[in-house]
Design an enzyme around this catalytic site. Structure first.
Site, mmCIF file in Angstrom:
data_model
loop_
_atom_site.group_PDB
_atom_site.id
_atom_site.type_symbol
_atom_site.label_atom_id
_atom_site.label_comp_id
_atom_site.label_asym_id
_atom_site.label_seq_id
_atom_site.Cartn_x
_atom_site.Cartn_y
_atom_site.Cartn_z
ATOM 1 N N ASP A 10 0.875 -1.165 0.000
ATOM 2 C CA ASP A 10 0.000 0.000 0.000
ATOM 3 C C ASP A 10 0.920 1.224 0.000
ATOM 4 O OD1 ASP A 10 -2.374 1.627 0.437
ATOM 5 O OD2 ASP A 10 -1.698 1.803 2.512
ATOM 6 N N ASP A 12 -0.307 5.103 0.995
ATOM 7 C CA ASP A 12 -0.652 6.136 1.974
ATOM 8 C C ASP A 12 -0.633 5.589 3.394
ATOM 9 O OD1 ASP A 12 -1.341 8.570 0.362
ATOM 10 O OD2 ASP A 12 -2.683 7.132 -0.592
#
Length: 227
Positions: A10, A12
């Site tokens: 991922d 953020d």
């Protein structure tokens, strides 16, 4: 733990310290209508697309604007805030290590391609290390996290079976997405949130390892080359 050969990240809140910026933007926007942005509600937004976040926020807070307008307002503030995103602790060391060991890596981020470009602009050499990047507005991603589409797409473009991938996530929606894709997961949750209330089913899952930081990650635990 089964040995794994590929890693999907991922972005953020995991690679880049952007979650505090999202909090800042939403707090400022909602304050215009006398509303309080809570961390409990933020957990519901994490991993969603910008459009889905706008729809949910307008509905939850009964705002006198259309979701598209709220999304535009949020995006305007975010694009300015995202110009200088710092790396999360442990990111540079881990990415350079995996790249030097020729471990294929992908990014699976809910961020749109345009915001991804802005967020990563300060770290071009690091983000060149990824073989694959899948954004939230990619046509192949029909459903946002917690559905598995984005992780399945990342594995497909790496040309590998999802079961051979280790996913690294910070949000419950992202963890569920990776699990649904058939991946094992490293979960690095924000210490400020209490995940035991609505996500207790993830706390003792056999395919999840929770860590406080990427600095605590030990690749050899998953059959990957050790530091």
């Amino acid at each position: 733990m089964r040995p794994l050969k590929h890693v999907v990240f991922d972005m953020d809140g995991l690679l880049l310290d952007t979650e505090r910026l999202y909090t800042q933007v939403y707090t400022e926007l909602l304050a215009q209508w006398g509303k309080l942005f809570t961390m409990k509600f933020k957990l519901r937004l994490m991993g969603l697309s910008a459009a889905e976040s706008a729809v949910l926020t307008v509905k939850e807070y009964e705002l006198p604007v259309e979701p598209a307008e709220f999304q535009r307002m949020a995006m305007e503030k975010q694009l300015e805030a995202f110009k200088e995103c710092s790396l999360m602790p442990g990111v540079e060391r881990l990415l350079k290590h995996l790249a030097s060991c020729h471990v294929p890596m992908a990014v699976a981020t809910s961020s749109r391609k345009d915001t991804y470009t802005i967020k990563t602009a300060s770290h071009p050499e690091l983000f060149k290390l990824f073989t694959v990047v899948v954004n939230g507005d990619d046509p192949a991603v029909k459903r946002a996290k917690p559905f598995p589409d984005i992780f399945l797409t990342a594995a497909e473009r790496l040309g590998v079976n999802p079961a051979t991938c280790l996913a690294l996530e910070d949000s419950p929606n992202g963890v569920r997405s990776a699990l649904a894709a058939g991946m094992s997961v490293i979960w690095i949750p924000d210490a400020a949130h209490d995940f035991s209330v609505d996500h207790d089913d993830l706390l003792d899952h056999p395919e999840i390892q929770r860590l406080a930081s990427l600095e605590d990650f030990r690749p050899e635990h998953w059959g990957l080359p050790s530091f």
